[in-house]
Design an enzyme around this catalytic site. Structure first.
Site, PDB file in Angstrom:
ATOM      1  N   ASN A 369      -3.639  22.257 -11.567  1.00 22.57           N
ATOM      2  CA  ASN A 369      -2.705  22.385 -10.449  1.00 22.57           C
ATOM      3  C   ASN A 369      -2.060  21.064 -10.059  1.00 22.57           C
ATOM      4  O   ASN A 369      -0.898  21.034  -9.657  1.00 22.57           O
ATOM      5  CB  ASN A 369      -3.435  23.006  -9.248  1.00 22.57           C
ATOM      6  CG  ASN A 369      -3.866  24.439  -9.538  1.00 22.57           C
ATOM      7  OD1 ASN A 369      -3.188  25.159 -10.262  1.00 22.57           O
ATOM      8  ND2 ASN A 369      -5.010  24.852  -9.003  1.00 22.57           N
ATOM      9  N   ASP A 370      -2.806  19.971 -10.168  1.00 21.25           N
ATOM     10  CA  ASP A 370      -2.259  18.672  -9.797  1.00 21.25           C
ATOM     11  C   ASP A 370      -1.123  18.265 -10.738  1.00 21.25           C
ATOM     12  O   ASP A 370      -0.069  17.811 -10.306  1.00 21.25           O
ATOM     13  CB  ASP A 370      -3.374  17.608  -9.843  1.00 21.25           C
ATOM     14  CG  ASP A 370      -3.421  16.795  -8.563  1.00 21.25           C
ATOM     15  OD1 ASP A 370      -2.528  16.960  -7.724  1.00 21.25           O
ATOM     16  OD2 ASP A 370      -4.353  15.981  -8.399  1.00 21.25           O
ATOM     17  N   ASP A 371      -1.359  18.401 -12.039  1.00 22.90           N
ATOM     18  CA  ASP A 371      -0.316  18.038 -13.004  1.00 22.90           C
ATOM     19  C   ASP A 371       0.878  18.967 -12.905  1.00 22.90           C
ATOM     20  O   ASP A 371       2.024  18.527 -13.008  1.00 22.90           O
ATOM     21  CB  ASP A 371      -0.886  18.061 -14.427  1.00 22.90           C
ATOM     22  CG  ASP A 371      -1.651  16.787 -14.714  1.00 22.90           C
ATOM     23  OD1 ASP A 371      -1.001  15.789 -15.044  1.00 22.90           O
ATOM     24  OD2 ASP A 371      -2.884  16.773 -14.577  1.00 22.90           O
ATOM     25  N   ARG A 445      -1.002  18.279  -1.284  1.00 21.94           N
ATOM     26  CA  ARG A 445       0.140  17.938  -2.152  1.00 21.94           C
ATOM     27  C   ARG A 445       0.936  19.173  -2.551  1.00 21.94           C
ATOM     28  O   ARG A 445       2.160  19.138  -2.639  1.00 21.94           O
ATOM     29  CB  ARG A 445      -0.345  17.199  -3.399  1.00 21.94           C
ATOM     30  CG  ARG A 445      -0.206  15.705  -3.223  1.00 21.94           C
ATOM     31  CD  ARG A 445      -0.081  15.015  -4.538  1.00 21.94           C
ATOM     32  NE  ARG A 445      -1.248  15.270  -5.366  1.00 21.94           N
ATOM     33  CZ  ARG A 445      -2.389  14.621  -5.237  1.00 21.94           C
ATOM     34  NH1 ARG A 445      -2.520  13.698  -4.305  1.00 21.94           N
ATOM     35  NH2 ARG A 445      -3.400  14.881  -6.026  1.00 21.94           N
TER      36      ARG A 445
END
Length: 621
Positions: A369-371, A445
């Site tokens: 999910n971050d990438d 984020r």
């Protein structure tokens, strides 16, 4: 020169430097510098496979010996009190196996003294004990057999393999095979660590035997009572689990750490060292070698996609147009890295189609999910302009939103891998690694991305659930805990910037509380610094000096709350513009986190990404 002009000049200098560092294909590749674990295991593996590459061995051993402290120990971060037992044992083993250092060498004697004074081998981490046991350096846990019929449980069953986080699965499956088969690589007789063992029996599991542990024991007995046929089928299923998750470069799930365990597990199952699957894995590991100031390091997983996405986004935030070659080339690279294969995430999100991005260049079926969020930010402006990018972008957004947990937050890799009971397993770091729960850094984020770059309204249930999760998970001092960075500054940055962009006012109690905390921890030099001890202590621990990335996170947070002329912000910005004058320890401090107290990351890219982002937001505000 006034501060505005200093900032503009500093941004220009940074972009100029980034132009020279960008690869032809449009990516950036900075070092992902982790702990000694991968270096130590690589020395062992090269010895086991009789792979003679003196240049690689010398480079790794140079790094290890250069990082030893005067008291004989190795540390995970510079202000770690005396040293780290696991890192010191890892270093000791590697130096011994390399045969470049004997037990009598003064560096080894000092390390031995530190190890013995700090509890010896019995106090080391489960992951390290595992590697020691596979080399016959300690005994496997007595009377322990994992019922292989477990691997035949349906994926959706409570406590099945897919109730574990993906990183727990890919480490534990090969470990189980090695333990059950009592697999051992034969080392030369003089390569033993008997002098570090008070007793040949080592305690593998915590003494705490809670009710959940008893429940597991009872369930394990039932599984163990299945006929032999089921256990044999279980071995086949575990082997298949591994083989189906080998990446194009030969590594297991793209991580070096899991690849080491995979190689020993396959050898336990009868694979020859010369087999193509093991030789390909070795080549994959060698491709992760990177130069550092101290020597050669085996990265756990290179961070090319992550670095490129964040840098592209920061450069665009600084005002560089999507037609500028530095941006256009990076977008071209990122588009090619979108994943089209179904991965393990599909178990908990059956109706979701692929569309995410992974961390490393070689990662083709493990999106996170971050990438995904980072790439979508970088693509957002181009998606308005070009149809093909718009289609990719929409697929990515759909994928990211589809992995929101039922509690309103986001974990790192998969959806609803949140069974808290599993954190009571009697092994170290169970609460940090066994499940993949919602975290403030990911959730904040993604909320910021939704608010800034999508047409989803602030009244939408997706946004409301996310906001509620963040407000509920604020710490009493006003901060949030960030799981993948150090740590409270990191989490607070993500949470506040997310909340502000979806309309939470600056006079909201949660915002005011966070603001007060953040201002209170600013250092004299205008920067911010937080210690790697924070995630171990589960509370904010200051660092005696400031680091560029943590300062950038703090400044960026305050820019979303305060006027840019505020003195606290101006001092932080001045600190970032004098980054080149900082001492080396501030520039190399690990502000990325893998496992608290075990695996810390010095992202070489972070000193470029986050200061540029904060300076860009200062310029724009």
């Amino acid at each position: 020169m006034d501060l505005e002009n200093i900032v503009l000049r500093n941004i220009e200098e940074r972009i100029k430097r980034l132009r020279t560092k960008q690869d032809e294909e449009g990516s950036w590749e900075y070092g992902f510098e982790g702990s000694l674990l991968t270096d130590s295991f690589m020395i062992l593996l090269m010895n086991d496979l009789e792979y003679k590459n003196q240049k690689v061995i010398d480079g790794i051993i140079d790094r290890i010996i250069n990082l030893q402290h005067p008291n004989g120990a190795w540390k995970l971060y510079e202000d770690e009190k005396d040293g780290n037992l696991n890192a010191t044992v890892q270093a000791y083993i590697a130096l011994l196996i390399s045969k470049k250092y004997t037990k009598e060498h003064s560096s080894m004697k000092k390390a031995e003294k530190f190890i013995r004074e700090n509890g010896g081998i019995k106090k080391t981490h489960f992951m390290l004990k595992m590697i020691l046991a596979t080399h016959g350096l300690i005994e496997y846990p007595k009377l322990f057999y994992f019922p292989m019929s477990y691997f035949l449980l349906p994926d959706k069953m409570p406590l099945s393999l897919f109730d574990l986080s993906n990183y727990a699965r890919v480490h534990l499956v090969p470990m189980i095979l090695c333990i059950n088969k009592r697999f051992k690589v034969k080392l030369d007789d003089d390569l033993n660590i008997d002098h570090l063992l008070e007793t040949s029996e080592v305690e593998w599991f915590y003494e705490e035997r809670g009710s959940f542990y008893q429940f597991l024991l009872e369930e394990g007995k039932k599984l163990a009572s299945y006929p032999l046929y089921f256990h044999q089928k279980g071995y086949e299923k575990a082997e298949r689990f591994i083989l189906d998750r080998i990446e194009t470069n030969g590594t297991f799930y793209s991580y070096a750490s899991s690849t080491f365990y995979m190689i020993y597990a396959l050898m336990a199952l009868g694979y020859e060292a010369t087999s193509s699957v093991i030789q390909n894995a070795l080549q994959g590991l060698l491709s992760y070698a990177a130069d550092t100031e101290a020597g050669l390091h085996i990265q756990n997983s290179p961070s090319k996609v992550w670095d490129t996405a964040l840098l592209s986004y920061a450069i665009q935030e600084a005002g560089y147009h999507i037609s500028d070659p530095i941006v256009a080339k990076s977008i071209n690279y990122l588009i090619k890295k979108q994943q089209n294969m179904n991965g393990d995430w599909k178990v908990h999100a059956k109706n979701l189609s692929p569309g995410g991005w992974g961390f490393s260049d070689v990662n083709s079926f493990i999106p996170d999910n971050d990438d995904t969020g980072a790439v979508l930010r970088a693509l957002a402006r181009s998606a308005l302009d070009q149809n093909t990018i718009h289609e990719s972008w929409l697929r990515g957004v759909h994928f990211l939103l589809g992995l929101q947990n039922d509690d309103g937050g986001w974990g790192a890799f998969e959806k609803n891998v949140t069974n808290k009971w599993l954190t009571f397993l009697p092994i170290e770091n169970a609460k940090d690694a066994i499940i993949d729960p919602s975290t403030a850094d990911l959730t904040g984020r993604i909320l910021e991305f939704i608010g800034h770059y999508t047409t989803i309204s602030n009244d939408d249930p997706i946004v409301k659930k996310t906001v509620n999760w963040l407000l509920k998970n604020q710490k009493s001092n006003g901060s949030w805990y960030g799981r993948w960075g150090i740590c409270y500054i990191y989490g607070t940055w993500a949470a506040i910037t997310g909340l502000r962009v979806v309309g939470i006012p600056k006079n909201h109690e949660a915002i005011k509380k966070a603001e007060k905390w953040l201002v209170s921890i600013q250092n004299e030099d205008g920067g911010w610094g937080e210690s790697g001890l924070s995630p171990v202590k589960n509370k904010y621990v200051p660092l005696k000096y400031s680091t560029p990335s943590q300062t950038a996170w703090a400044v960026d947070t305050l820019l979303s709350i305060r006027n840019k002329e505020d003195e606290v912000i101006r001092k932080g910005i001045k600190f970032l513009t004098t980054q080149s004058e900082l001492p080396n320890k501030a520039l190399t401090y690990p502000t990325g986190l893998g496992l608290p107290g075990q695996f810390y990351i010095h992202y070489h890219s972070y000193n470029e990404i986050y200061p540029l982002l904060a300076l860009a937001h200062y310029k724009n505000s």
